[in-house]
Design a protein around this motif. Structure first.
Motif, short mmCIF file in Angstrom:
data_model
loop_
_atom_site.label_atom_id
_atom_site.label_comp_id
_atom_site.label_asym_id
_atom_site.label_seq_id
_atom_site.Cartn_x
_atom_site.Cartn_y
_atom_site.Cartn_z
N VAL A 298 6.80 17.58 -0.35
CA VAL A 298 6.03 16.39 0.00
C VAL A 298 6.86 15.17 -0.38
O VAL A 298 7.16 14.97 -1.56
CB VAL A 298 4.67 16.37 -0.73
CG1 VAL A 298 3.89 15.12 -0.37
CG2 VAL A 298 3.88 17.62 -0.40
N THR A 299 7.25 14.36 0.59
CA THR A 299 8.12 13.23 0.32
C THR A 299 7.49 11.94 0.83
O THR A 299 6.58 11.95 1.66
CB THR A 299 9.49 13.42 0.99
OG1 THR A 299 9.31 13.45 2.42
CG2 THR A 299 10.15 14.72 0.53
N LYS A 306 1.86 10.85 -3.34
CA LYS A 306 2.40 12.21 -3.28
C LYS A 306 1.78 13.10 -4.36
O LYS A 306 1.34 14.22 -4.09
CB LYS A 306 3.93 12.17 -3.43
CG LYS A 306 4.64 11.36 -2.37
CD LYS A 306 6.14 11.37 -2.55
CE LYS A 306 6.59 10.68 -3.84
NZ LYS A 306 6.27 9.24 -3.87
N ASP A 385 6.68 18.01 -9.71
CA ASP A 385 6.32 16.65 -9.32
C ASP A 385 7.45 15.68 -9.61
O ASP A 385 8.13 15.78 -10.64
CB ASP A 385 5.06 16.23 -10.10
CG ASP A 385 4.40 14.98 -9.56
OD1 ASP A 385 4.69 14.61 -8.41
OD2 ASP A 385 3.59 14.39 -10.29
N THR A 408 7.26 17.35 -5.00
CA THR A 408 7.09 15.98 -4.52
C THR A 408 8.32 15.16 -4.90
O THR A 408 8.90 15.38 -5.96
CB THR A 408 5.83 15.30 -5.10
OG1 THR A 408 6.08 14.93 -6.46
CG2 THR A 408 4.62 16.21 -5.04
N ARG A 426 6.15 14.66 5.21
CA ARG A 426 6.38 13.25 4.92
C ARG A 426 5.04 12.51 4.83
O ARG A 426 4.21 12.60 5.72
CB ARG A 426 7.24 12.63 6.03
CG ARG A 426 7.30 11.10 6.04
CD ARG A 426 8.09 10.57 4.86
NE ARG A 426 8.10 9.12 4.86
CZ ARG A 426 9.01 8.37 5.48
NH1 ARG A 426 9.98 8.97 6.16
NH2 ARG A 426 8.96 7.07 5.44
N LEU A 427 4.84 11.76 3.74
CA LEU A 427 3.64 10.95 3.57
C LEU A 427 3.95 9.49 3.88
O LEU A 427 4.91 8.92 3.35
CB LEU A 427 3.12 11.02 2.13
CG LEU A 427 2.30 12.23 1.69
CD1 LEU A 427 1.62 11.92 0.37
CD2 LEU A 427 1.29 12.63 2.72
#
Length: 946
Positions: A298-299, A306, A385, A408, A426-427
């Motif tokens: 998760v980036t 994230k 994380d 993350t 991608r966030l």
């Protein structure tokens, strides 16, 4: 008239129409607290006088009248009903109403739960949990006085009784794992409360952890015997006997440990439906590749949510991972510039998985091997994380299938995607509807819907970043009467966020905020974030604003309440509400009970503010207070951890820091827990002290850390800390400091088999102690040299240095040193074949250790005596010494050396033609070693199968 509400289950809290009401000083606070303790009953003036003053002045009765009058006026001015406090013939009467006092609500809810417990246990648990959620801290925390101390003890007992009743019901519902986690924490807080230990034992047994349940009983028995001279009660003894005879134990992971490391989910989490669905699909598809380790990455930019997404999803699916969940913040973009190393992360995970605290791997590669061995055969969720890059993550990936890894990072981790097949997610900032949902969950849907334009303006000015929105929502929630339009109007206008043609944030946005918020593009979200943070900072009280700025001086990664108090130069009682204010403003979070941390962006902002607004002299004074706090606490903890260590060097401060005794329970266990919690902070504090010229603090902090780092096998951290300390001691021209640090560096290098480097440091330490005329220091170094030669198998050289240490210790009258040197000399004589000399030296060592009360010293001497007798084929005598050593190691809580001696005892029994007894003894050793996940277990299995 508005409704008044009074809170006693924590710090005193008064609210009128939901708005907090400030009281005027501690006397008014004590007056109100006394009236609330006897709510709906008359409190006489004389009672109030006794509560408010320990030594009342002549005008005390008149002052009480003034205090009550002013209290009435304060309540009335806030809109409360005028009849709340009435004057009676004998004194005063406060009527808070049925819903106006949290303590009354607690009693009502617990009474209802007790009534329904038998018919509806699940409903009763919900009632208990609602009642317990009313507690915000210790009863009337911060309100001083003997009357309140007695009331606090009574209410604490009521709270614990409710907790125990609730946990007992949860056990009846089969929630063994959940009860275990809570009961473990409660037993740490209340180590002598047998009812809590009973609940813990029942929970552990129900979770299939029989050995841990029995260990919990043995630990209590030791505590009661050692510190109170008592035995556990009859009920607990019966439970222990029942568990010993238990034959039906549910299956559990091989190690007996179920890790549950996930932090709490984010309150008010909103949106991200598409991203959650993608993670769900990834988990569902994991079964299609049974030989692969599944990794999700998760980036996104800082503050985009994230961690919130990862933790929220992890809680949703944790039941799919029966062997537990691991979590670590890798601090990849920490403002200090020192990310967590993979070895540090593996050590955190190793503790959770039951790895031994001593005899740990010496190299990063060996650590990875141990870590992957611990994960083998388990189905676990691993959350990594805030990773810096793929290189930091790779060693932390499991070596076998069954686990899912969720990473993350602000980095897009292309190497992890390409080489390890990580699934990228991608966030971007929240959509406008998602941002509106977030505000609605935190502030209430009606309030948000009533002001759509103001809501839209807040969302726009926060760049749709969840972190910024949370800060705004925290301010709005603490001012429920403020229109959202007024809050939006306080935020300066800024440019809109630019996006590229695909809807992403502009490509030149720099996610790595190493130095300051300017790393964001000038027209991008960094501008909004700084303005939001500045606005929130300006809304703080003066004390909380000052503390927030000073926290920018803290080396991180987190801090405790006493440390914050030391930094600010405040008593703990005054610092506590300031930290609470910062948490309510969402500028700080209490990520575990009693420990506080920043988001990286907020830490950067605090650094900017303290550099800009706080004079250099004040910054330096605050840093010194902080270092004084850590040094005083660490010196105390180091002495408790090893009471037979030589006294610490003289401190750089004349008086202990204020509230210095509040950092931890003053026991060996309390000291170990404190070092474990503060280790990363102390390592960073050494570097910070050295960088800022606090040279004495730097090397003395390193001195306090030496034993702990060595016991935990943190060898590379030990080297780094002592290297920084040596530079500081040299810069300050401190020869004693240099001697101490050279000795510690010699020991740290010995632990990783760098013998030439170790010998160089030991020789330099010997020369410095000789110049200083310190024979005890010289003796200590000779003792360490003997250990170094023992590790090399050079027993004659080891004996020579042990003999020199003994001569010097005798000349100095140093009994502890003499005992250790005698045992070392005896061990070397045994290795060289002179068993009679070995027995003579070790008996002398044992006598001295007994006189000194050194349990571990006695255990080591008994083990050496057993070894010498075994070499002489005096097997019955050897078994007796080994048996005594096992008892002493067990008493000291040293499980590894207990197992190590059991192995040798088994060898002696086997040599005595007692194969069954030997096998039983080896099995005891194997159980301990498997519980510690120690590689020596393989040697014992060979003995048992050979």
């Amino acid at each position: 008239m508005a409704t008044a509400w009074f809170g006693m289950l924590g710090p005193m809290d008064v609210r009128v129409a939901g708005r907090p009401l400030a009281l005027h000083g501690p006397r008014q606070e004590r007056t109100l607290a006394a009236l609330l303790l006897d709510a709906d009953r008359v409190v006489t003036v004389d009672q109030l006088v006794d509560v408010v003053w320990e030594e009342p002045p002549a005008s005390a009765r008149r002052q009480i009248q003034d205090l009550v009058t002013r209290l009435r006026r304060t309540l009335a001015d806030a809109g409360a009903a005028p009849g709340l406090i009435t004057t009676q013939r004998a004194g005063y009467l406060l009527r808070p109403g049925e819903r106006g006092l949290d303590a009354r609500a607690f009693e009502s809810l617990t009474a209802a739960a007790r009534q329904t417990a038998r018919a509806d246990p699940a409903g009763a648990v919900a009632g208990y949990r609602e009642a317990l959620s009313l507690w915000r801290g210790p009863f009337l925390a911060g309100v001083r006085g003997r009357a309140f101390e007695g009331a606090a003890r009574i209410w604490q007992e009521r709270r614990l009784a409710a907790v125990e009743e609730c946990l007992a019901l949860e056990l009846s519902l089969g929630r063994h794992h959940e009860v275990t986690a809570e009961a473990l924490a409660l037993v740490v807080q209340h180590p002598y409360r047998e009812s809590l230990v009973e609940l813990l034992m029942r929970a552990l047994h129900g979770a299939g952890r029989l050995a841990d349940a029995l260990d919990a009983y043995r630990a209590l028995r030791r505590r009661l015997a050692d510190e109170l001279g008592l035995d556990p009660g009859a009920g607990l003894r019966r439970l222990h006997d029942t568990l010993l005879r238990s034959q039906t134990v549910p299956a559990a992971p091989a190690s007996g440990h179920v890790a549950a490391m996930l932090p709490p989910g984010v309150y008010g989490f909103a949106g991200r439906a598409a991203e959650l669905a993608r993670l769900d699909a990834l988990l569902a598809a994991a079964g299609e590749q049974p030989a692969a380790v599944v990794v999700a990455a998760v980036t996104g930019t800082a503050g985009v949510g994230k961690t919130a997404l990862a933790v929220h999803w992890a809680h949703r699916v944790r039941d799919r991972f029966p062997d537990g969940q691991l979590y670590v913040n890798l601090r990849g973009f920490d403002q200090s510039g020192r990310p967590m190393t993979p070895v540090e992360a593996m050590r955190v995970f190793g503790d959770a998985l039951g790895a031994p605290a001593n005899r740990v791997p010496a190299t990063p590669e060996a650590w990875t091997g141990l870590y992957r061995s611990l994960l083998a055969g388990r189905r676990m969720l691993i959350v990594l994380d805030n990773a810096r890059d793929a290189e930091q993550v790779r060693p932390l990936l499991p070596g076998a299938p069954g686990c899912l890894v969720l990473v993350t990072s602000r980095d897009q981790l292309p190497g992890l995607v390409a080489a390890e097949g990580a699934h990228p997610l991608r966030l971007d900032p929240l959509s406008v509807p998602e941002a509106r949902e977030l505000l609605a969950r935190r502030l209430g849907g009606e309030r948000v819907a009533a002001e759509p334009d103001a809501t839209a303006e807040i969302i726009d000015r926060c760049a749709r970043l969840p972190l910024a929105l949370a800060v705004i929502a925290a301010r709005a929630a603490t001012h429920p009467g403020f229109p959202l339009a007024a809050i939006a109007g306080e935020l300066p206008a800024v440019h809109a966020v630019r996006t590229d043609q695909d809807g992403d944030l502009n490509a030149n946005l720099n996610a790595n905020l190493n130095a300051n918020l300017d790393a964001f593009d000038a027209d991008g979200p960094g501008t909004q974030v700084r303005l939001v943070f500045s606005w929130s900072h300006q809304g703080l009280s003066g004390g909380a604003g000052r503390l927030f700025r000073l926290l920018g001086l803290h080396p991180g990664p987190d801090l405790s309440l006493p440390a914050a108090a030391g930094l600010a130069g405040l008593p703990v009682a005054r610092a506590r509400p300031l930290l609470g204010e910062l948490c309510r403003a969402h500028l700080l979070s209490q990520h575990v009970p009693g420990r506080y941390s920043f988001h990286d962006l907020l830490r950067v902002h605090a650094v900017e503010l303290v550099q800009e607004l706080t004079p250099e002299a004040e910054r330096r004074a605050a840093t010194r207070r902080l270092l004084d706090h850590y040094l005083h606490s660490a010196r105390t903890a180091a002495t408790l951890l090893n009471p037979h260590r030589d006294p610490p060097p003289a401190t750089p401060y004349e008086e202990p820091p204020p509230d210095a005794g509040t950092a931890f329970e003053e026991s060996a266990g309390g000291a170990l827990d404190w070092f474990t919690a503060e280790c990363a902070v102390l390592v960073a504090a050494v570097a910070r002290a050295a960088a800022l010229g606090f040279d004495t603090h730097a090397w003395q902090l390193a001195w306090t850390l030496a034993d702990f780092l060595d016991r935990r096998g943190m060898r590379h951290e030990h080297l780094a800390v002592q290297t920084a300390a040596l530079a500081a001691a040299r810069r300050g021209g401190d020869r004693l400091g240099q001697a101490c640090v050279h000795g510690n560096l010699g020991w740290a290098n010995t632990a990783i088999d760098r013998f030439e480097d170790a010998r160089t440091h030991f020789r330099l330490a010997l020369d410095l102690y000789d110049e200083l005329g310190d024979p005890t220091g010289q003796a200590r170094v000779h003792g360490n040299l003997s250990t170094m030669y023992s590790r090399q198998g050079r027993h004659q050289d080891g004996l020579d240095h042990a003999a020199q240490a003994l001569t010097l210790y005798r000349a100095a009258g140093h009994l502890t040193g003499q005992a250790r040197a005698l045992n070392a000399a005896g061990w070397f004589h045994a290795q060289l074949g002179d068993q009679e000399q070995a027995l003579d030296h070790c008996r002398q060592a044992l006598d001295l250790h007994r006189r000194l009360g050194d349990v571990l010293g006695q255990a080591n001497a008994c083990d050496s005596l057993g070894y010498a007798c075994h070499r002489l084929a005096r097997h019955e005598e050897a078994a007796s010494w080994y048996g005594r050593a096992v008892e002493l190691f067990r008493e000291a809580g040293d499980r590894y050396h207990e197992a190590d001696t059991l192995i040798r005892l088994g060898d002696t029994l086997h040599a005595s033609a007692l194969p069954d007894a030997a096998a039983d003894t080896w099995r005891q050793a194997l159980t301990l070693l498997e519980d510690l996940a120690h590689p020596s277990a393989a040697q014992v299995r060979t003995r048992l199968t050979g």
